[in-house]
Every structure is written in structure tokens, then in C-alpha cells.
Design a protein around this motif. Structure first.
Motif, PDB file in Angstrom:
ATOM      1  N   LEU A 185       0.789  -0.875  -0.154  1.00 46.54           N
ATOM      2  CA  LEU A 185      -0.160   0.108   0.337  1.00 46.54           C
ATOM      3  C   LEU A 185       1.030   1.660  -0.149  1.00 46.54           C
ATOM      4  CD1 LEU A 185      -2.432  -1.368   2.432  1.00 46.54           C
ATOM      5  CD2 LEU A 185      -2.355  -1.432   0.397  1.00 46.54           C
ATOM      6  N   SER A 186       0.011   2.116  -0.596  1.00 44.02           N
ATOM      7  CA  SER A 186       1.245   3.057  -0.552  1.00 44.02           C
ATOM      8  C   SER A 186       0.343   4.745  -0.004  1.00 44.02           C
ATOM      9  CB  SER A 186       1.184   4.141  -2.303  1.00 44.02           C
ATOM     10  OG  SER A 186       2.299   3.012  -2.818  1.00 44.02           O
ATOM     11  N   CYS A 187       0.514   5.908   0.560  1.00 43.36           N
ATOM     12  CA  CYS A 187       0.183   6.443   0.366  1.00 43.36           C
ATOM     13  C   CYS A 187       1.354   8.203   0.133  1.00 43.36           C
ATOM     14  CB  CYS A 187       0.235   6.848   2.337  1.00 43.36           C
ATOM     15  SG  CYS A 187      -0.680   8.557   2.744  1.00 43.36           S
ATOM     16  N   ALA A 188       0.644   9.272  -0.669  1.00 45.10           N
ATOM     17  CA  ALA A 188       1.193   9.948  -0.674  1.00 45.10           C
ATOM     18  C   ALA A 188       0.488  11.096  -0.683  1.00 45.10           C
ATOM     19  CB  ALA A 188       1.113  10.197  -2.404  1.00 45.10           C
ATOM     20  N   ALA A 189       1.684  11.828  -0.380  1.00 43.30           N
ATOM     21  CA  ALA A 189       1.550  13.060   0.554  1.00 43.30           C
ATOM     22  C   ALA A 189       1.956  14.505   0.120  1.00 43.30           C
ATOM     23  CB  ALA A 189       2.020  12.596   2.164  1.00 43.30           C
ATOM     24  N   THR A 196       6.298  10.125   0.425  1.00 46.15           N
ATOM     25  CA  THR A 196       5.547   8.989   0.457  1.00 46.15           C
ATOM     26  C   THR A 196       5.510   7.624   1.290  1.00 46.15           C
ATOM     27  OG1 THR A 196       4.747   9.108  -2.261  1.00 46.15           O
ATOM     28  CG2 THR A 196       4.475   6.895  -0.686  1.00 46.15           C
ATOM     29  N   ALA A 197       5.074   6.988   1.730  1.00 49.10           N
ATOM     30  CA  ALA A 197       4.602   6.079   3.336  1.00 49.10           C
ATOM     31  C   ALA A 197       4.435   3.915   2.118  1.00 49.10           C
ATOM     32  CB  ALA A 197       4.497   7.150   4.316  1.00 49.10           C
ATOM     33  N   TYR A 198       4.742   3.588   2.493  1.00 46.86           N
ATOM     34  CA  TYR A 198       4.261   2.477   2.732  1.00 46.86           C
ATOM     35  C   TYR A 198       3.441   1.228   3.174  1.00 46.86           C
ATOM     36  CZ  TYR A 198       6.450   4.529  -1.616  1.00 46.86           C
ATOM     37  OH  TYR A 198       7.285   5.041  -2.652  1.00 46.86           O
ATOM     38  N   LEU A 199       3.384   0.686   3.527  1.00 45.38           N
ATOM     39  CA  LEU A 199       3.097  -0.470   4.029  1.00 45.38           C
ATOM     40  C   LEU A 199       2.920  -1.431   3.106  1.00 45.38           C
ATOM     41  CD1 LEU A 199       1.462  -1.141   6.399  1.00 45.38           C
ATOM     42  CD2 LEU A 199      -0.493  -1.116   6.136  1.00 45.38           C
ATOM     43  N   GLN A 200       3.565  -1.809   3.485  1.00 44.50           N
ATOM     44  CA  GLN A 200       3.654  -4.592   2.949  1.00 44.50           C
ATOM     45  C   GLN A 200       3.117  -4.867   4.337  1.00 44.50           C
ATOM     46  OE1 GLN A 200       5.685  -4.526   0.192  1.00 44.50           O
ATOM     47  NE2 GLN A 200       4.623  -6.740   0.315  1.00 44.50           N
TER      48      GLN A 200
END
Length: 124
Positions: free
Chosen positions: A20-24, A78-82
Motif C-alpha cells: 500500500l502507498s500513501c502519497a502526501a 510517500t509512505a508504504y505499508l508492505q
């Protein structure tokens, strides 16, 4: 103001993985931590993982420890959740959140900015 956009969710089978990606964007300099929460149907939103924008400290809920890995790329904001070894009970809408967190990082009310969420569905 800070805007967050999640992506990467989908329908997978038990045992599969997703990233999952989270673009700020916006005034991200006012925030100090980014977290992933999830909300299953009929349940309250719960903490999954968090990471500091600087320093790299990470925090995980017991339910995901060892299976989920949170990371960030400051250059891309950007943060990620593997997420690995997915289980049907991981089915939920996954939200990223950020803010100037001064209270407990696992508390929903500590975060000022939220994304729209990305659906993860795990079939057995």
C-alpha cells in the motif's frame, strides 16, 4: 493543510502480499508521524503501524507485527505499508493518517489529516 492519497489495495487470497502507498502533499512539514489504520465492516478504526517522518522509529500493533512493514521515502513524501501473509481477518479499508501528533500514536484522535482509504479484501 495536508492531503493524503492511498493506493495499492485489492482483492487477494489468503497468504498473498500487497504494498500500500500513501502519497502526501501540501504542508507536510507541520507533521511528524504517519500512520496506517484499518477499519473492518462493523468495527471501529484500529491502529496498524506508524513511522516518524524523521528518525525512522516504527510502531506496530500486535495483530500485524511480523507481517506488516511500514516505510517511507521522504524525497517522494510517500509512505508504504508492505502487508504479507494476509489473512481473511485483515480485510478492511486501510487509511493513512498524519499530523502533529502529540498524544499516543495509536490513537485515532491524535491525527489531523486522513486519506480516503483503500480497500483490502482477503479471500480464504
Amino acid at each position: 493543510q495536508v492531503q493524503l492519497v492511498e493506493s495499492g489495495g485489492g482483492l487477494v487470497q489468503a497468504g498473498d502480499s500487497l504494498k500500500l502507498s500513501c502519497a502526501a502533499s501540501g504542508h507536510t512539514y507541520i507533521t511528524n508521524i504517519l500512520a496506517w489504520f484499518r477499519q473492518a465492516p462493523g468495527k471501529e478504526r484500529e491502529f496498524a503501524a506508524a513511522i516518524g517522518w524523521t528518525g525512522g522509529n516504527t510502531y506496530y500493533a500486535d495483530a500485524v507485527k511480523g507481517r506488516f512493514t511500514i516505510s517511507r521515502d521522504n524525497a517522494k513524501n510517500t509512505a508504504y505499508l508492505q502487508v504479507t501473509s494476509l489473512k481473511p481477518e485483515d480485510t478492511a479499508v486501510y487509511y493513512c493518517a498524519t499530523g502533529a501528533v502529540t498524544s499516543t500514536y495509536y490513537d485515532v484522535s491524535a491525527y489531523q489529516y486522513w486519506g480516503q482509504g483503500t480497500q483490502v479484501t482477503v479471500s480464504s
